[in-house]
Design a protein around this motif. Structure first.
Motif, PDB file in Angstrom:
ATOM      1  N   HIS A  85       0.812  -1.216   0.000  1.00  0.00           N
ATOM      2  CA  HIS A  85       0.000   0.000   0.000  1.00  0.00           C
ATOM      3  C   HIS A  85       0.842   1.262   0.000  1.00  0.00           C
ATOM      4  O   HIS A  85       0.560   2.222  -0.727  1.00  0.00           O
ATOM      5  N   ARG A  86       1.904   1.305   0.799  1.00  0.00           N
ATOM      6  CA  ARG A  86       2.705   2.529   0.914  1.00  0.00           C
ATOM      7  C   ARG A  86       3.500   2.845  -0.347  1.00  0.00           C
ATOM      8  O   ARG A  86       4.025   3.946  -0.489  1.00  0.00           O
ATOM      9  N   GLN A  87       3.631   1.882  -1.246  1.00  0.00           N
ATOM     10  CA  GLN A  87       4.380   2.118  -2.477  1.00  0.00           C
ATOM     11  C   GLN A  87       3.494   2.614  -3.616  1.00  0.00           C
ATOM     12  O   GLN A  87       3.975   2.860  -4.720  1.00  0.00           O
ATOM     13  N   ASN A  88       2.193   2.760  -3.362  1.00  0.00           N
ATOM     14  CA  ASN A  88       1.280   3.174  -4.421  1.00  0.00           C
ATOM     15  C   ASN A  88       1.271   4.697  -4.553  1.00  0.00           C
ATOM     16  O   ASN A  88       0.323   5.383  -4.166  1.00  0.00           O
ATOM     17  N   HIS A  89       2.356   5.243  -5.081  1.00  0.00           N
ATOM     18  CA  HIS A  89       2.461   6.701  -5.248  1.00  0.00           C
ATOM     19  C   HIS A  89       1.482   7.215  -6.301  1.00  0.00           C
ATOM     20  O   HIS A  89       1.086   8.380  -6.284  1.00  0.00           O
ATOM     21  N   ALA A  90       1.058   6.349  -7.234  1.00  0.00           N
ATOM     22  CA  ALA A  90       0.116   6.782  -8.271  1.00  0.00           C
ATOM     23  C   ALA A  90      -1.240   7.119  -7.662  1.00  0.00           C
ATOM     24  O   ALA A  90      -1.947   8.004  -8.165  1.00  0.00           O
ATOM     25  N   GLU A  91      -1.615   6.431  -6.584  1.00  0.00           N
ATOM     26  CA  GLU A  91      -2.888   6.717  -5.918  1.00  0.00           C
ATOM     27  C   GLU A  91      -2.891   8.136  -5.366  1.00  0.00           C
ATOM     28  O   GLU A  91      -3.851   8.895  -5.568  1.00  0.00           O
ATOM     29  N   ARG A  92      -1.834   8.500  -4.674  1.00  0.00           N
ATOM     30  CA  ARG A  92      -1.779   9.836  -4.076  1.00  0.00           C
ATOM     31  C   ARG A  92      -1.815  10.924  -5.144  1.00  0.00           C
ATOM     32  O   ARG A  92      -2.468  11.953  -4.973  1.00  0.00           O
ATOM     33  N   ALA A  93      -1.106  10.684  -6.247  1.00  0.00           N
ATOM     34  CA  ALA A  93      -1.095  11.680  -7.323  1.00  0.00           C
ATOM     35  C   ALA A  93      -2.474  11.812  -7.955  1.00  0.00           C
ATOM     36  O   ALA A  93      -2.929  12.922  -8.265  1.00  0.00           O
ATOM     37  N   ALA A  94      -3.168  10.690  -8.143  1.00  0.00           N
ATOM     38  CA  ALA A  94      -4.502  10.732  -8.754  1.00  0.00           C
ATOM     39  C   ALA A  94      -5.499  11.437  -7.846  1.00  0.00           C
ATOM     40  O   ALA A  94      -6.348  12.208  -8.312  1.00  0.00           O
ATOM     41  N   LEU A  95      -5.418  11.171  -6.544  1.00  0.00           N
ATOM     42  CA  LEU A  95      -6.308  11.855  -5.605  1.00  0.00           C
ATOM     43  C   LEU A  95      -6.096  13.363  -5.657  1.00  0.00           C
ATOM     44  O   LEU A  95      -7.058  14.141  -5.603  1.00  0.00           O
ATOM     45  N   ARG A  96      -4.846  13.780  -5.785  1.00  0.00           N
ATOM     46  CA  ARG A  96      -4.559  15.218  -5.829  1.00  0.00           C
ATOM     47  C   ARG A  96      -5.142  15.878  -7.072  1.00  0.00           C
ATOM     48  O   ARG A  96      -5.508  17.054  -7.028  1.00  0.00           O
ATOM     49  N   ARG A  97      -5.245  15.134  -8.156  1.00  0.00           N
ATOM     50  CA  ARG A  97      -5.814  15.747  -9.366  1.00  0.00           C
ATOM     51  C   ARG A  97      -7.320  15.532  -9.487  1.00  0.00           C
ATOM     52  O   ARG A  97      -7.918  15.823 -10.524  1.00  0.00           O
ATOM     53  N   GLY A  98      -7.942  15.009  -8.406  1.00  0.00           N
ATOM     54  CA  GLY A  98      -9.396  14.958  -8.340  1.00  0.00           C
ATOM     55  C   GLY A  98     -10.040  13.651  -8.724  1.00  0.00           C
ATOM     56  O   GLY A  98     -11.268  13.587  -8.855  1.00  0.00           O
ATOM     57  N   VAL A  99      -9.266  12.592  -8.905  1.00  0.00           N
ATOM     58  CA  VAL A  99      -9.841  11.288  -9.218  1.00  0.00           C
ATOM     59  C   VAL A  99     -10.468  10.702  -7.957  1.00  0.00           C
ATOM     60  O   VAL A  99      -9.876  10.748  -6.879  1.00  0.00           O
ATOM     61  N   ARG A 100     -11.674  10.187  -8.078  1.00  0.00           N
ATOM     62  CA  ARG A 100     -12.359   9.579  -6.935  1.00  0.00           C
ATOM     63  C   ARG A 100     -11.829   8.165  -6.701  1.00  0.00           C
ATOM     64  O   ARG A 100     -11.687   7.389  -7.640  1.00  0.00           O
ATOM     65  N   TYR A 101     -11.518   7.858  -5.459  1.00  0.00           N
ATOM     66  CA  TYR A 101     -11.054   6.521  -5.088  1.00  0.00           C
ATOM     67  C   TYR A 101     -12.036   5.905  -4.103  1.00  0.00           C
ATOM     68  O   TYR A 101     -12.399   6.523  -3.096  1.00  0.00           O
ATOM     69  N   ARG A 102     -12.465   4.680  -4.413  1.00  0.00           N
ATOM     70  CA  ARG A 102     -13.278   3.902  -3.476  1.00  0.00           C
ATOM     71  C   ARG A 102     -12.600   2.561  -3.270  1.00  0.00           C
ATOM     72  O   ARG A 102     -12.314   1.848  -4.239  1.00  0.00           O
ATOM     73  N   ALA A 103     -12.339   2.213  -2.027  1.00  0.00           N
ATOM     74  CA  ALA A 103     -11.646   0.964  -1.708  1.00  0.00           C
ATOM     75  C   ALA A 103     -12.508   0.120  -0.783  1.00  0.00           C
ATOM     76  O   ALA A 103     -13.034   0.621   0.219  1.00  0.00           O
TER      77      ALA A 103
END
Length: 320
Positions: A141-159
């Motif tokens: 989980h901590r290596q998923n830097h793409a998730e953090r970048a996507a959240l910053r640009r407004g992509v919705r994440y549901r887990a």
């Protein structure tokens, strides 16, 4: 006995006698093995080429078995591993040969899977859905830097999170950080397979759902199969409980219908401890009227009419 590492019977026989004698010539080895001098000469040449013997007639000496034979064993083990990988690749090719092209892509290499995992998130425009199992290995989980970048640009994440995953090292802190970044997370008792769906366009999930250590994955493109996966996620999402950050540094709270908030729990704990309403209101810094309204709301959630009944329901529901 040494045939599995490439020595024929004659080579093993001569080498064993050479080890026993420590140094010997062709004639001595021929007499000891009962073989002709010509055959022993050929065998010694082969042993010398393999690094199992050195010197020359009349003074051949054996190489130390732990070094020379150990190298042969390791080489054969490497060959067997290569053969095992080749068999696995052929089996996978056989398994997927009939899959429709353009819909399902099989990715076997671990690095390739990681690369696609990041790429599809980097291409996300609207939403990323994910199902999270315990003990993530290919991409922790901590290596998923793409998730953090996507959240910053407004992509919705549901887990949708397997409840057992919360017991992982530092997982609670990671979940709190994801919640703070804007991700929506729900928890269920068990998630059958890890999966990620991006923009109703692609899904990434394991090729072998029962092997957590295998990186082999399927990339599913827009198709009826993808629609089924999306419907499955949504049905599981509906039955999940939202996770919220609790008051402690690593606390997480599952929000369930009829659950109490933190103030309700404090009111109930003080009430059950036997304190008077005036003492409870003083400790909580609220007016008596506000406290009475809170207690009435608690009895409404419990579906009871008296404080005694409220205490019984609170114990049964583990509210306090």
């Amino acid at each position: 006995m040494l045939e599995p590492i490439g020595l024929c019977a004659a080579e093993e026989d001569v080498y064993r006698h050479l080890v026993a004698l420590r140094t010997a010539g062709v004639a001595e080895l021929a007499e000891a093995t009962g073989r002709s001098a010509a055959e022993v000469t050929v065998v010694l040449a082969a042993l010398t080429e393999r690094g199992l013997a050195s010197g020359g007639d009349p003074g051949y000496v054996p190489a130390p078995p732990s070094v020379s034979l150990g190298a042969l064993v390791r080489r054969r083990q490497a060959d067997l591993r290569d053969a095992e990988l080749a068999v696995a690749a052929l089996a996978e090719q056989y398994r997927t040969a009939g899959l429709p092209s353009g819909v399902i892509e099989v990715i076997s290499d671990g690095q390739a899977v990681r690369r696609r995992f990041f790429q599809i998130q980097e291409a996300a425009r609207d939403e990323v859905r994910s199902m999270v199992v315990p003990d993530l290995r290919v991409v922790p989980h901590r290596q998923n830097h793409a998730e953090r970048a996507a959240l910053r640009r407004g992509v919705r994440y549901r887990a949708l999170l397997d409840r057992r995953a919360l017991a992982g090292p530092e997982m609670a802190a990671d979940v709190r950080a994801s919640l703070a970044a804007g991700q929506q997370i729900r928890v269920v008792d068990a998630v059958p397979v890890k999966m990620m769906i991006v923009d109703d366009e692609t899904a990434l999930l394991p090729l072998h759902g029962d092997r957590d250590d295998s990186p082999a994955s399927l990339l599913i493109h827009r198709s009826g199969l993808l629609s089924v996966l999306i419907s499955y996620f949504e049905s599981e999402w509906e039955r999940g409980y939202p996770l919220l950050a609790g008051p402690g540094t690593d606390d997480l709270v599952e929000s369930r219908p009829g659950d109490l908030d933190e103030l309700d729990r404090r009111v109930l704990a003080l009430l059950l401890s036997g304190l008077t309403d005036q003492a409870i209101a003083g400790q909580l810094g609220m007016s008596a009227r506000t406290l009475h309204r809170r207690i009435r709301q608690l009895m409404g959630k419990a579906g009871v009419d008296t404080r005694v009944q409220l205490g019984w329901v609170a114990a049964r529901k583990q509210w306090a």
